[in-house]
Design a protein around this motif. Structure first.
Motif, PDB file in Angstrom:
ATOM      1  N   SER A  84       0.827  -1.212   0.000  1.00 60.25           N
ATOM      2  CA  SER A  84       0.000   0.000   0.000  1.00 60.25           C
ATOM      3  C   SER A  84       0.865   1.266   0.000  1.00 60.25           C
ATOM      4  O   SER A  84       2.049   1.227   0.350  1.00 60.25           O
ATOM      5  N   TYR A  85       0.252   2.371  -0.374  1.00 58.84           N
ATOM      6  CA  TYR A  85       0.920   3.677  -0.377  1.00 58.84           C
ATOM      7  C   TYR A  85       1.470   3.989   1.016  1.00 58.84           C
ATOM      8  O   TYR A  85       2.613   4.423   1.173  1.00 58.84           O
ATOM      9  N   ALA A  86       0.666   3.707   2.056  1.00 64.95           N
ATOM     10  CA  ALA A  86       1.089   3.998   3.432  1.00 64.95           C
ATOM     11  C   ALA A  86       2.282   3.124   3.833  1.00 64.95           C
ATOM     12  O   ALA A  86       3.209   3.583   4.505  1.00 64.95           O
ATOM     13  N   GLY A 278      -7.300  11.523 -10.430  1.00 61.12           N
ATOM     14  CA  GLY A 278      -6.054  10.876 -10.853  1.00 61.12           C
ATOM     15  C   GLY A 278      -5.437  10.096  -9.705  1.00 61.12           C
ATOM     16  O   GLY A 278      -4.972   8.962  -9.882  1.00 61.12           O
ATOM     17  N   ALA A 279      -5.418  10.677  -8.510  1.00 60.04           N
ATOM     18  CA  ALA A 279      -4.849   9.996  -7.339  1.00 60.04           C
ATOM     19  C   ALA A 279      -5.729   8.819  -6.933  1.00 60.04           C
ATOM     20  O   ALA A 279      -5.234   7.731  -6.602  1.00 60.04           O
ATOM     21  N   TYR A 280      -7.025   9.035  -6.968  1.00 57.49           N
ATOM     22  CA  TYR A 280      -7.970   7.957  -6.647  1.00 57.49           C
ATOM     23  C   TYR A 280      -7.739   6.760  -7.576  1.00 57.49           C
ATOM     24  O   TYR A 280      -7.684   5.609  -7.158  1.00 57.49           O
ATOM     25  N   THR A 305      -5.334  17.837 -11.868  1.00 55.11           N
ATOM     26  CA  THR A 305      -4.556  16.627 -12.170  1.00 55.11           C
ATOM     27  C   THR A 305      -3.876  16.062 -10.933  1.00 55.11           C
ATOM     28  O   THR A 305      -3.596  14.879 -10.873  1.00 55.11           O
ATOM     29  N   ASP A 306      -3.551  16.920  -9.936  1.00 52.30           N
ATOM     30  CA  ASP A 306      -2.725  16.499  -8.793  1.00 52.30           C
ATOM     31  C   ASP A 306      -1.381  15.956  -9.287  1.00 52.30           C
ATOM     32  O   ASP A 306      -0.745  15.152  -8.607  1.00 52.30           O
ATOM     33  N   LEU A 307      -0.976  16.361 -10.476  1.00 46.72           N
ATOM     34  CA  LEU A 307       0.232  15.812 -11.105  1.00 46.72           C
ATOM     35  C   LEU A 307       1.391  15.735 -10.108  1.00 46.72           C
ATOM     36  O   LEU A 307       1.868  16.755  -9.613  1.00 46.72           O
ATOM     37  N   ASN A 308       1.776  14.518  -9.759  1.00 46.60           N
ATOM     38  CA  ASN A 308       2.868  14.285  -8.806  1.00 46.60           C
ATOM     39  C   ASN A 308       3.484  12.918  -9.086  1.00 46.60           C
ATOM     40  O   ASN A 308       2.874  12.079  -9.745  1.00 46.60           O
ATOM     41  N   PRO A 309       4.707  12.674  -8.594  1.00 46.83           N
ATOM     42  CA  PRO A 309       5.413  11.450  -8.982  1.00 46.83           C
ATOM     43  C   PRO A 309       4.919  10.190  -8.276  1.00 46.83           C
ATOM     44  O   PRO A 309       5.271   9.079  -8.688  1.00 46.83           O
ATOM     45  N   GLY A 310       4.113  10.358  -7.223  1.00 46.67           N
ATOM     46  CA  GLY A 310       3.696   9.186  -6.452  1.00 46.67           C
ATOM     47  C   GLY A 310       2.292   8.726  -6.762  1.00 46.67           C
ATOM     48  O   GLY A 310       2.079   7.653  -7.325  1.00 46.67           O
ATOM     49  N   THR A 311       1.322   9.561  -6.411  1.00 46.75           N
ATOM     50  CA  THR A 311      -0.067   9.110  -6.460  1.00 46.75           C
ATOM     51  C   THR A 311      -0.805   9.517  -7.728  1.00 46.75           C
ATOM     52  O   THR A 311      -1.900   9.018  -7.965  1.00 46.75           O
TER      53      THR A 311
HETATM   54  N1  DI6 Z   1      -1.410  14.047  -1.461  1.00 42.19           N
HETATM   55  C1  DI6 Z   1      -1.101  13.534  -2.638  1.00 42.19           C
HETATM   56  O1  DI6 Z   1      -1.846  12.885  -3.322  1.00 42.19           O
HETATM   57  C2  DI6 Z   1       0.252  13.902  -2.970  1.00 42.19           C
HETATM   58  N2  DI6 Z   1       0.603  14.723  -1.870  1.00 42.19           N
HETATM   59  C3  DI6 Z   1      -0.374  14.761  -1.019  1.00 42.19           C
HETATM   60  O2  DI6 Z   1      -0.324  15.414   0.007  1.00 42.19           O
HETATM   61  C4  DI6 Z   1       1.149  12.724  -3.062  1.00 42.19           C
HETATM   62  C5  DI6 Z   1       2.559  13.149  -3.154  1.00 42.19           C
HETATM   63  C6  DI6 Z   1       3.511  12.005  -3.364  1.00 42.19           C
HETATM   64  O3  DI6 Z   1       3.227  10.825  -3.097  1.00 42.19           O
HETATM   65  O4  DI6 Z   1       4.619  12.313  -3.823  1.00 42.19           O
END
Ligand code: DI6
Ligand code: FE
Length: 395
Positions: A84-86, A278-280, A305-311
């Motif tokens: 999981s992400y966590a 997008g994160a969902y 978009t929440d464009l980020n490298p993780g989620t």
């Molecule tokens: N919520 C997110 O979805 C991004 N930051 C945040 O606070 C995730 C950022 C990451 O995983 O790099």
């Protein structure tokens, strides 16, 4: 005498109250919309025949973390294999992995790695993009990231607004109390001193920061003249949305775990709900934000978009329109409102995200039959033209 008249078009000026009736032309002067529905023979330096195309306000991507170094493809694979992400974050991955990559990059490298992502958003019609810091964590690296964002703002053809993501993750081995104090006493004043951000954000979550930490940062931010926003209820409900709304934030973002009492607080305080499909989607979440309740309560729903490298490695506002419809049940006109007028509201701006007279002349020209096409077809769509403040973006 207008600078430009685009005629023979279907101009949708403002999605505030659903899908508006289209008008046939738009007149531009000095980078602003001066009139709608003028005759094709009105005096102008330039006339453009749109051949019946659709014209929309430029997209406003009001929540991105696109200024970073490296990528996290390995974590994506690990998540698909069941971690999981966590759990990834607890092992020192997640946000901290990008913090290490940003630590190893200089300002110039950050700009060079981030620019293609910004350009991807622009190619799909984004004319305003918010970019957050939050991968620095130390005062020096947060400032480095914000200076890189400022340089991205010099790209041209797009308006960049910077947000200092003051509380995102705890640096390795640091205590929350000490870190929050450093942010309040050192980093925030330095950011304000250099005018590097207009807004402050906090990730309020069990794996991140508490409601009390968030409110403490907001108090100092407001003293320094910065507006506030919050990431709340993404993975759990800590009461962050209610507390943030009551404290007067512009928006609460994510909201998968938001409940009726939180929505009531948003209504009472005029808070914008920013939904981030997008994160969902990338986290393969199953709890959707309470869209029907937000709709019934009349809370403006923005999208980003929440464009980020993780989620959310999603550099596509058009994909977001589709995901918002298929995964969250937004109607096409709500989705477009989410990427235009409601997103502008999350940024505290009323002169973008619409094409009402007086607004910035940021607009996009599409061959699509209507806004419904965006929630129908996924991929293969590009605007015919993008105009930023009345000037054609060449790309
Ligand atoms: N919520 C997110 O979805 C991004 N930051 C945040 O606070 C995730 C950022 C990451 O995983 O790099
Ligand atoms: Fe985010």
């Amino acid at each position: 005498m207008y600078d430009l008249i685009v005629h023979n078009a279907r101009v949708y000026p403002d999605f505030q109250a659903g899908k508006p009736a289209p008008v046939a032309s738009i007149a531009i002067t000095d980078g602003q919309v001066s009139e709608l529905g003028v005759g094709a023979d009105a005096p102008a330096h330039k006339h453009l025949d749109a051949n019946g195309a659709m014209i929309l306000p430029g997209f406003v991507d009001c929540h991105t973390h696109l200024c970073y170094a490296g990528n996290r493809m390995d974590e994506h694979a690990a998540r698909l294999a069941g971690t999981s992400y966590a759990e990834i974050a607890a092992r020192g991955g997640g946000i901290r992995a990008t913090v290490r990559a940003v630590d190893g990059a200089n300002e110039q490298e950050l700009v060079e790695q981030s620019l293609p992502r910004l350009q991807a958003l622009m190619r799909e019609g984004a004319t305003t993009v918010e970019i957050k810091s939050g991968y620095g964590l130390s005062p020096a690296n947060e400032l480095k990231q914000l200076r890189a964002i400022r340089r991205l703002g010099e790209t041209g053809g797009v308006r960049i607004t910077a947000t200092f993501l003051a509380l995102h993750a705890l640096p390795e081995g640091e205590s929350a109390g000490k870190y929050v104090r450093q942010v309040i006493e050192e980093t925030l004043p330095a950011v304000a001193e250099e005018s590097l951000a207009e807004c402050v954000d906090v990730f309020c979550e069990h794996m991140a920061f508490s409601v009390a930490d968030m409110l403490a940062v907001f108090e100092r931010a407001r003293e320094l003249g910065l507006a506030c926003r919050a990431h709340t209820d993404q993975l759990s409900n800590l009461g962050g949305t209610r507390a943030a709304a009551e404290s007067g934030v512009r928006s609460c973002d994510h909201l998968e775990y938001t409940r009726a009492e939180d929505i009531a607080a948003m209504v009472a305080n005029g808070t914008v709900a920013v939904l981030l499909p997008g994160a969902y989607y990338c986290l393969r979440e199953t709890q959707t934000p309470p869209v029907s309740a937000l709709r019934e309560a009349g809370v403006p729903m923005a999208l980003a978009t929440d464009l980020n490298p993780g989620t959310s490695p999603v550099a596509s506002p058009l994909a977001i329109l589709h995901l918002a419809s298929t995964l969250f049940g937004l109607h096409a006109d709500e989705a477009v409102a989410g990427l235009t007028c409601h997103a502008a509201k999350a940024l505290g701006r009323d002169n973008i995200g619409t094409l009402n007279p007086g607004a910035k002349a940021d607009f996009t020209i599409w061959d699509a039959a209507g806004p419904e096409f965006f929630t129908y077809q996924l991929g293969g769509i590009r605007p015919r033209h993008v105009y930023y403040e009345g000037i054609l973006n060449e790309s």
